[in-house]
Structures are given as C-alpha cells and as structure tokens.
Design a protein around this motif. Structure first.
Motif, short mmCIF file in Angstrom:
data_model
loop_
_atom_site.label_atom_id
_atom_site.label_comp_id
_atom_site.label_asym_id
_atom_site.label_seq_id
_atom_site.Cartn_x
_atom_site.Cartn_y
_atom_site.Cartn_z
N VAL A 62 50.98 27.17 37.26
CA VAL A 62 49.56 27.08 36.94
C VAL A 62 48.78 27.15 38.24
CG1 VAL A 62 47.72 25.65 35.95
CG2 VAL A 62 49.99 25.66 34.90
N VAL A 63 47.77 27.99 38.26
CA VAL A 63 46.92 28.15 39.44
C VAL A 63 45.51 27.70 39.07
CG1 VAL A 63 45.92 29.77 41.10
CG2 VAL A 63 48.30 30.05 40.34
N VAL A 64 44.97 26.75 39.82
CA VAL A 64 43.60 26.28 39.61
C VAL A 64 42.72 26.84 40.71
CG1 VAL A 64 42.09 24.28 39.37
CG2 VAL A 64 44.44 24.17 38.52
N LEU A 65 41.70 27.60 40.31
CA LEU A 65 40.76 28.19 41.27
C LEU A 65 39.56 27.25 41.37
CD1 LEU A 65 40.87 31.89 39.99
CD2 LEU A 65 42.24 30.83 41.81
N ALA A 66 39.47 26.53 42.49
CA ALA A 66 38.42 25.53 42.67
C ALA A 66 37.61 25.82 43.92
CB ALA A 66 39.04 24.13 42.75
N VAL A 67 37.21 27.09 44.05
CA VAL A 67 36.42 27.49 45.22
C VAL A 67 35.00 27.84 44.80
CG1 VAL A 67 38.47 28.35 46.41
CG2 VAL A 67 37.11 29.93 45.01
N LYS A 68 34.14 28.04 45.77
CA LYS A 68 32.76 28.40 45.47
C LYS A 68 32.72 29.79 44.84
CE LYS A 68 30.82 25.61 49.20
NZ LYS A 68 30.05 25.60 50.48
N PRO A 69 31.77 30.00 43.92
CA PRO A 69 31.72 31.31 43.23
C PRO A 69 31.68 32.49 44.19
CG PRO A 69 30.27 29.74 42.16
CD PRO A 69 30.76 29.06 43.40
N GLN A 70 30.94 32.34 45.29
CA GLN A 70 30.81 33.46 46.22
C GLN A 70 32.11 33.77 46.97
OE1 GLN A 70 29.09 30.60 46.29
NE2 GLN A 70 28.67 29.88 48.37
N ASP A 71 33.07 32.85 46.93
CA ASP A 71 34.36 33.05 47.60
C ASP A 71 35.44 33.56 46.65
OD1 ASP A 71 33.26 32.08 49.97
OD2 ASP A 71 33.84 30.01 49.55
N MET A 72 35.11 33.66 45.36
CA MET A 72 36.14 33.92 44.36
C MET A 72 36.74 35.32 44.48
SD MET A 72 37.88 32.57 41.94
CE MET A 72 36.98 31.18 41.25
N ALA A 73 35.91 36.34 44.60
CA ALA A 73 36.43 37.72 44.62
C ALA A 73 37.42 37.92 45.76
CB ALA A 73 35.27 38.71 44.73
N ALA A 74 37.09 37.42 46.94
CA ALA A 74 37.98 37.58 48.09
C ALA A 74 39.28 36.81 47.89
CB ALA A 74 37.28 37.10 49.36
N HIS A 82 50.65 38.07 44.19
CA HIS A 82 51.57 36.94 44.14
C HIS A 82 51.50 36.17 42.82
CE1 HIS A 82 52.27 37.49 48.47
NE2 HIS A 82 50.98 37.75 48.53
N VAL A 83 50.65 36.65 41.90
CA VAL A 83 50.54 36.02 40.58
C VAL A 83 51.66 36.54 39.70
CG1 VAL A 83 49.09 35.71 38.54
CG2 VAL A 83 48.04 35.81 40.81
N GLY A 84 52.56 35.63 39.30
CA GLY A 84 53.71 36.06 38.54
C GLY A 84 53.43 36.18 37.05
N PRO A 85 54.29 36.88 36.31
CA PRO A 85 54.15 36.99 34.85
C PRO A 85 54.19 35.59 34.22
CG PRO A 85 55.80 38.51 35.68
CD PRO A 85 55.47 37.60 36.81
N GLY A 86 53.31 35.34 33.29
CA GLY A 86 53.29 34.05 32.61
C GLY A 86 52.50 32.97 33.32
N THR A 87 51.99 33.27 34.52
CA THR A 87 51.19 32.29 35.25
C THR A 87 49.86 32.05 34.54
OG1 THR A 87 52.17 32.94 37.37
CG2 THR A 87 50.07 31.75 37.45
N LEU A 88 49.48 30.80 34.40
CA LEU A 88 48.18 30.45 33.84
C LEU A 88 47.19 30.22 34.98
CD1 LEU A 88 46.23 29.54 31.58
CD2 LEU A 88 47.20 27.24 31.81
N VAL A 89 46.05 30.89 34.91
CA VAL A 89 45.00 30.74 35.93
C VAL A 89 43.83 29.99 35.30
CG1 VAL A 89 43.37 31.93 37.44
CG2 VAL A 89 45.71 32.81 37.15
#
Length: 267
Positions: A62-74, A82-89
């Motif tokens: 499981v990957v939790v994206l907890a960054v500022k919106p302006q940093d998300m695309a980068a 590096h995101v594997g099959p079956g990974t939950l984001v």
C-alpha cells in the motif's frame, strides 16, 4: 503488509503514529520525503524505516501519497516504474482526482482518494474516501481500515469531494473560529480567559457528544435548550439578525468552489 508513506509532513506523521499505536510493526512502515532530514527525523520518532520514494514504493503493498498537490505529478513520475501489480495507492492530497493519478500510474493501478481532516492528530478525524475505477471491494476495505486508525470513514462518489472539503476538510477551522469568538465573549463579560476557554471547550465537546450519542436532530436539541423568552432565544435572535446562518452557507459554498478551482486540470 508493508505500507509506504510518501510525505512525512503533518498527515504522514500522524498516520505513521496511529498505525504504530494500533499494533502495526514499525518494520512494516517505510517513510519517504523530498526533505531527507525530515523523513529521517519522523522515522526515528516512530522507529520505522525510511527510504527514497522509489525504494519505498518498490517494497510496498500500500502506498500513501501525502504530499502537497503541486508536488504530486513529479512524485508519481518518479515512482511510476516501481509500482507493482496489485499495489493499492491511497492519495490524501487535496484536489488530486483519481483520474489524475490513474493517468500517470501503471495501467490498472487501484487508486483511492481520501479527504481527511486535522482531528486525525487525536484519532478523531473524519475521512471521506472515493475509490477509482480499478478498485475492488477488497481495496476499498483496505483503505477504510487504514484511515479508521485516525477516526471515522465514509465512502462516497468522487463528485462529492469538493463538498466534503468544504464541510469536514475545512470544517475544523470554522469550529475553531466560533470557539475563539465565544472565548473572547467570555473575556468581554468578565471571565478569566482560562475559565472561558474551559467553559467553551467542554460545552462544544458535550454538545457534539449529544448529537452523536442521542441521534437527535440538531434542531430538536436546539429547541430543547431554547426556553420561550429565555437567554438562548435572545442570543439566537441576535445571530439571525446578523445573518450568521447565511454567512456559514456562503462560506462553505466558497470553500467548495475553491476546492474545485485548486484541482489540477489536464492539458
């Protein structure tokens, strides 16, 4: 299950602490942040591992994206391979849609968008989550279990996320604003500030508890306090004269509108 927290700011650190308190092994958590020193510091506080984003994602279920919106695309571009099959984001970044992420992650990646709020710091948060088009029921329950560590969770269609931002996401600021005003009123009426603060805080806590535990509509509860010709009626009349109810409606509409404006647009 290994969880990667990308972003070691307030919400990332809050989730890490909550997961540890709930019994997750520190070794099952990997923290990452664009400021390496911050990732090291937060990881040290909780006894978790830390790594660069790519390495953290490669090891995670499981990957939790907890960054500022302006940093998300980068960030998503950096970890894409590096995101594997079956990974939950799971994204807790304001205004970032599931479609925005699904277009930038490997095809078929399961994405859940979550709007939490700051009472998560004391395990009393309110989170609203919206699953993306590749999510299964299992993924939704995984995301729910994750966010229930810091409070309550509701699942709803993503089209309602701007309204959620206006009500619960920004909501604590409105409550703090009202509490601040009530404390100042107490001081104006001659009370010591610490006494006014205790009176207002417990009154707020008690009123919220009554709503939750009785299941009674707030209008009914308000009427129970408002004796004909009494002090509460006089105060409520003054609030109506100053159009406080209309001001709250306008404020929340403005918050929802701003939430929509802040969502990134595709080229």
């Amino acid at each position: 299950m290994t969880i990667a927290l990308l972003g070691a700011g307030v919400m990332g650190g809050t989730l890490a602490a909550a997961l540890i308190r709930s019994g997750h092994a520190p070794d099952d958590l990997v923290l990452s942040d664009k400021v390496t020193e911050r990732a090291e510091r937060v990881a040290g506080q909780h006894g978790t591992r830390y790594a660069d984003p790519a390495a953290a994602v490669a090891a995670a279920d499981v990957v939790v994206l907890a960054v500022k919106p302006q940093d998300m695309a980068a960030l998503v571009e950096e970890v894409h391979d590096h995101v594997g099959p079956g990974t939950l984001v799971v994204s807790i970044a304001a205004g970032i849609t599931t479609d925005f992420l699904e277009r930038r992650l490997p095809e078929g990646t399961s994405v859940v968008r979550v709007m939490p709020n700051t009472p998560a710091l004391v395990d009393q948060g309110m989170s609203a989550m919206s699953p993306g088009r590749h999510c299964t029921a299992t993924h939704v329950e995984q995301a729910r279990a994750l966010m229930e560590h810091v409070g309550r969770v509701v699942v709803l269609d993503e089209q309602h996320q701007d309204a959620v931002t206006a009500i619960s996401g920004s909501g604590p600021s409105y409550i703090f604003y009202v509490v601040e005003a009530m404390i100042e009123a107490g001081v104006l009426l001659g009370l010591p500030r610490d006494t006014a603060t205790e009176l207002v805080t417990q009154t707020l806590y008690g009123a919220a508890t009554m709503i939750r535990e009785t299941g009674t509509h707030p209008t009914v509860l308000r009427e129970q306090v408002s004796s004909p010709g009494g002090t509460s009626v006089a105060a409520l009349r003054a609030l109506e004269d100053h159009k406080v109810r209309a001001a709250f409606l306008t404020a929340m509409e403005a918050a929802a509108r701003r939430s929509h404006e802040l969502s990134p647009r595709e080229d």
